[in-house]
Design a protein around this motif. Structure first.
Motif, PDB file in Angstrom:
ATOM      1  N   LEU A 170     -68.490 -59.768 -21.882  1.00  0.00           N
ATOM      2  CA  LEU A 170     -69.000 -58.833 -22.886  1.00  0.00           C
ATOM      3  C   LEU A 170     -67.855 -58.252 -23.709  1.00  0.00           C
ATOM      4  N   LEU A 171     -66.792 -57.857 -23.024  1.00  0.00           N
ATOM      5  CA  LEU A 171     -65.640 -57.272 -23.707  1.00  0.00           C
ATOM      6  C   LEU A 171     -64.975 -58.294 -24.619  1.00  0.00           C
ATOM      7  N   ASP A 172     -64.764 -59.499 -24.126  1.00  0.00           N
ATOM      8  CA  ASP A 172     -64.115 -60.544 -24.927  1.00  0.00           C
ATOM      9  C   ASP A 172     -64.916 -60.867 -26.180  1.00  0.00           C
ATOM     10  N   VAL A 173     -66.223 -60.992 -26.035  1.00  0.00           N
ATOM     11  CA  VAL A 173     -67.074 -61.344 -27.177  1.00  0.00           C
ATOM     12  C   VAL A 173     -67.108 -60.198 -28.182  1.00  0.00           C
ATOM     13  N   ALA A 174     -67.149 -58.961 -27.691  1.00  0.00           N
ATOM     14  CA  ALA A 174     -67.162 -57.824 -28.601  1.00  0.00           C
ATOM     15  C   ALA A 174     -65.858 -57.724 -29.381  1.00  0.00           C
ATOM     16  N   VAL A 175     -64.744 -57.982 -28.725  1.00  0.00           N
ATOM     17  CA  VAL A 175     -63.448 -57.947 -29.414  1.00  0.00           C
ATOM     18  C   VAL A 175     -63.387 -59.037 -30.482  1.00  0.00           C
ATOM     19  N   ALA A 176     -63.781 -60.243 -30.112  1.00  0.00           N
ATOM     20  CA  ALA A 176     -63.659 -61.384 -31.029  1.00  0.00           C
ATOM     21  C   ALA A 176     -64.725 -61.388 -32.114  1.00  0.00           C
TER      22      ALA A 176
END
Length: 205
Positions: A61-67
Protein backbone atom coordinates in the motif's frame (compact mmCIF):
# COMPACT_ATOMS: atom_id res chain seq x y z
CA UNK A 1 -4.57 -15.22 -20.12
CA UNK A 2 -4.78 -11.44 -20.52
CA UNK A 3 -8.31 -11.39 -19.08
CA UNK A 4 -7.15 -13.53 -16.16
CA UNK A 5 -4.23 -11.19 -15.50
CA UNK A 6 -6.55 -8.17 -15.62
CA UNK A 7 -8.91 -9.84 -13.15
CA UNK A 8 -6.04 -10.73 -10.82
CA UNK A 9 -4.80 -7.15 -10.90
CA UNK A 10 -8.30 -5.78 -10.30
CA UNK A 11 -8.73 -8.11 -7.31
CA UNK A 12 -5.37 -7.01 -5.92
CA UNK A 13 -6.46 -3.38 -6.20
CA UNK A 14 -9.76 -4.17 -4.45
CA UNK A 15 -7.91 -5.79 -1.57
CA UNK A 16 -5.52 -2.84 -1.26
CA UNK A 17 -8.44 -0.40 -1.29
CA UNK A 18 -10.25 -2.40 1.39
CA UNK A 19 -7.11 -2.53 3.53
CA UNK A 20 -6.52 1.21 3.23
CA UNK A 21 -10.13 1.99 4.15
CA UNK A 22 -9.93 -0.17 7.28
CA UNK A 23 -6.39 0.78 8.29
CA UNK A 24 -7.21 4.49 8.13
CA UNK A 25 -10.57 4.21 9.89
CA UNK A 26 -9.86 1.52 12.52
CA UNK A 27 -6.07 1.41 12.74
CA UNK A 28 -3.56 -1.20 11.66
CA UNK A 29 -3.54 -3.30 14.84
CA UNK A 30 -7.35 -3.40 15.07
CA UNK A 31 -7.77 -4.58 11.47
CA UNK A 32 -7.61 -8.31 10.80
CA UNK A 33 -6.93 -10.01 7.51
CA UNK A 34 -10.42 -11.50 7.75
CA UNK A 35 -11.93 -8.02 8.04
CA UNK A 36 -10.00 -6.86 4.98
CA UNK A 37 -11.14 -9.90 3.00
CA UNK A 38 -14.75 -9.27 4.03
CA UNK A 39 -14.50 -5.60 3.05
CA UNK A 40 -13.07 -6.57 -0.34
CA UNK A 41 -15.63 -9.33 -0.87
CA UNK A 42 -12.86 -11.90 -1.21
CA UNK A 43 -11.98 -15.14 0.55
CA UNK A 44 -9.39 -14.61 3.27
CA UNK A 45 -7.32 -17.40 1.70
CA UNK A 46 -7.07 -15.28 -1.46
CA UNK A 47 -5.81 -12.36 0.61
CA UNK A 48 -3.13 -14.49 2.24
CA UNK A 49 -2.17 -16.07 -1.09
CA UNK A 50 -1.81 -12.63 -2.68
CA UNK A 51 0.09 -10.78 0.06
CA UNK A 52 1.25 -13.36 2.56
CA UNK A 53 1.05 -11.14 5.65
CA UNK A 54 -0.69 -7.99 6.83
CA UNK A 55 2.69 -6.24 7.01
CA UNK A 56 3.40 -7.10 3.36
CA UNK A 57 -0.01 -5.71 2.42
CA UNK A 58 0.69 -2.44 4.25
CA UNK A 59 4.14 -2.27 2.64
CA UNK A 60 2.63 -2.61 -0.83
CA UNK A 61 0.00 0.00 0.00
CA UNK A 62 2.79 2.40 0.93
CA UNK A 63 4.84 1.65 -2.19
CA UNK A 64 1.87 2.11 -4.52
CA UNK A 65 0.81 5.33 -2.82
CA UNK A 66 4.32 6.77 -3.11
CA UNK A 67 4.68 5.79 -6.77
CA UNK A 68 1.12 6.52 -7.86
CA UNK A 69 0.96 3.15 -9.62
CA UNK A 70 2.06 -0.43 -9.12
CA UNK A 71 4.74 -0.49 -11.79
CA UNK A 72 8.08 -1.80 -10.43
CA UNK A 73 10.04 1.32 -11.40
CA UNK A 74 12.42 2.82 -8.80
CA UNK A 75 11.85 6.46 -7.86
CA UNK A 76 15.09 7.66 -9.44
CA UNK A 77 14.16 5.99 -12.75
CA UNK A 78 10.74 7.61 -13.00
CA UNK A 79 10.45 10.12 -15.87
CA UNK A 80 9.57 13.20 -13.83
CA UNK A 81 12.34 12.58 -11.32
CA UNK A 82 14.81 12.05 -14.15
CA UNK A 83 13.56 15.27 -15.76
CA UNK A 84 14.16 17.20 -12.52
CA UNK A 85 17.68 15.79 -12.27
CA UNK A 86 18.39 16.64 -15.91
CA UNK A 87 17.00 20.19 -15.73
CA UNK A 88 20.01 22.55 -16.00
CA UNK A 89 18.26 25.23 -13.89
CA UNK A 90 18.91 24.51 -10.18
CA UNK A 91 15.90 26.51 -9.01
CA UNK A 92 13.66 24.67 -11.44
CA UNK A 93 14.94 21.37 -10.03
CA UNK A 94 14.09 22.39 -6.47
CA UNK A 95 10.63 23.60 -7.46
CA UNK A 96 10.04 20.32 -9.29
CA UNK A 97 11.07 18.44 -6.14
CA UNK A 98 8.54 20.39 -4.07
CA UNK A 99 5.84 19.74 -6.67
CA UNK A 100 6.57 16.01 -6.76
CA UNK A 101 6.61 15.84 -2.95
CA UNK A 102 3.24 17.58 -2.75
CA UNK A 103 1.71 15.14 -5.24
CA UNK A 104 3.16 12.15 -3.40
CA UNK A 105 2.03 13.33 0.04
CA UNK A 106 -1.48 14.02 -1.19
CA UNK A 107 -1.66 10.33 -2.15
CA UNK A 108 0.37 8.79 0.64
CA UNK A 109 -0.47 10.88 3.72
CA UNK A 110 -3.26 8.59 5.01
CA UNK A 111 -1.05 5.49 4.63
CA UNK A 112 1.94 7.21 6.23
CA UNK A 113 -0.21 8.06 9.25
CA UNK A 114 -1.14 4.39 9.57
CA UNK A 115 2.52 3.35 9.39
CA UNK A 116 3.68 6.04 11.82
CA UNK A 117 1.04 5.14 14.41
CA UNK A 118 1.58 1.39 14.09
CA UNK A 119 5.38 1.75 14.26
CA UNK A 120 5.24 2.82 17.90
CA UNK A 121 3.95 -0.59 19.00
CA UNK A 122 4.91 -3.01 16.23
CA UNK A 123 8.58 -3.82 15.58
CA UNK A 124 7.95 -4.98 12.01
CA UNK A 125 6.09 -1.79 11.13
CA UNK A 126 8.80 0.26 12.82
CA UNK A 127 11.26 -1.44 10.48
CA UNK A 128 9.01 -0.55 7.52
CA UNK A 129 8.93 3.09 8.69
CA UNK A 130 12.70 3.21 9.01
CA UNK A 131 13.13 1.60 5.58
CA UNK A 132 10.88 4.24 4.05
CA UNK A 133 12.93 7.00 5.69
CA UNK A 134 16.17 5.42 4.48
CA UNK A 135 14.83 5.20 0.93
CA UNK A 136 13.85 8.88 1.02
CA UNK A 137 17.37 9.74 2.14
CA UNK A 138 18.97 7.80 -0.73
CA UNK A 139 16.76 9.54 -3.28
CA UNK A 140 17.48 12.95 -1.74
CA UNK A 141 21.22 12.32 -1.77
CA UNK A 142 21.06 11.74 -5.51
CA UNK A 143 18.94 14.83 -6.11
CA UNK A 144 21.26 17.06 -4.09
CA UNK A 145 24.31 15.56 -5.80
CA UNK A 146 22.72 16.50 -9.13
CA UNK A 147 21.95 20.00 -7.82
CA UNK A 148 25.58 20.48 -6.79
CA UNK A 149 26.75 19.82 -10.35
CA UNK A 150 24.66 22.77 -11.57
CA UNK A 151 25.48 25.43 -9.01
CA UNK A 152 27.55 26.14 -5.93
CA UNK A 153 25.51 25.46 -2.81
CA UNK A 154 24.72 28.17 -0.29
CA UNK A 155 27.85 29.34 1.56
CA UNK A 156 28.82 26.94 4.33
CA UNK A 157 26.82 23.99 3.02
CA UNK A 158 28.25 20.75 1.77
CA UNK A 159 26.15 18.12 0.01
CA UNK A 160 25.54 16.14 3.23
CA UNK A 161 24.18 19.18 5.05
CA UNK A 162 22.16 20.22 2.03
CA UNK A 163 20.64 16.75 1.93
CA UNK A 164 19.66 17.07 5.59
CA UNK A 165 18.03 20.47 4.98
CA UNK A 166 16.09 19.17 2.00
CA UNK A 167 14.96 16.05 3.88
CA UNK A 168 13.68 18.22 6.72
CA UNK A 169 11.82 20.69 4.51
CA UNK A 170 10.35 17.92 2.35
CA UNK A 171 9.52 15.57 5.22
CA UNK A 172 6.05 14.06 5.61
CA UNK A 173 5.96 15.39 9.17
CA UNK A 174 6.32 18.99 7.98
CA UNK A 175 3.72 18.43 5.26
CA UNK A 176 1.29 17.00 7.84
CA UNK A 177 1.96 19.84 10.27
CA UNK A 178 1.12 22.55 7.76
CA UNK A 179 -1.71 20.87 5.83
CA UNK A 180 -3.44 18.98 8.65
CA UNK A 181 -2.67 20.81 11.89
CA UNK A 182 -2.47 24.33 10.45
CA UNK A 183 -4.95 23.91 7.61
CA UNK A 184 -2.76 25.00 4.71
CA UNK A 185 -3.78 24.03 1.19
CA UNK A 186 -1.34 21.60 -0.40
CA UNK A 187 -0.38 24.05 -3.14
CA UNK A 188 0.42 26.70 -0.51
CA UNK A 189 2.73 24.19 1.21
CA UNK A 190 4.37 23.44 -2.14
CA UNK A 191 5.14 27.10 -2.82
CA UNK A 192 6.43 27.74 0.70
CA UNK A 193 8.60 24.64 0.55
CA UNK A 194 9.98 25.46 -2.89
CA UNK A 195 10.82 29.01 -1.76
CA UNK A 196 12.48 27.66 1.40
CA UNK A 197 14.55 25.14 -0.59
CA UNK A 198 15.76 27.88 -2.92
CA UNK A 199 16.60 30.20 -0.02
CA UNK A 200 18.32 27.57 2.10
CA UNK A 201 20.24 25.66 -0.58
CA UNK A 202 21.18 28.09 -3.34
CA UNK A 203 23.63 31.00 -3.06
CA UNK A 204 22.35 34.54 -2.72
CA UNK A 205 21.75 36.23 -6.03
Amino acid sequence: MARRADKTQANRQRMRAAAQALFTSKGYAATSMQAIADEAGMAVQTLYFTFGTKRALLSELLDVAVAGDDEPVPTLDRPRVRAAIADPDPEAQLRAQARLAREIYQRVAPVLQVVAHAATADAEIHELWETNNAQRAVVMEQLIAALATKTPLRAGLDTAEATDVALALLSPEVYQFFTVRRGWAADRWEKWTADALVTQLLPDR
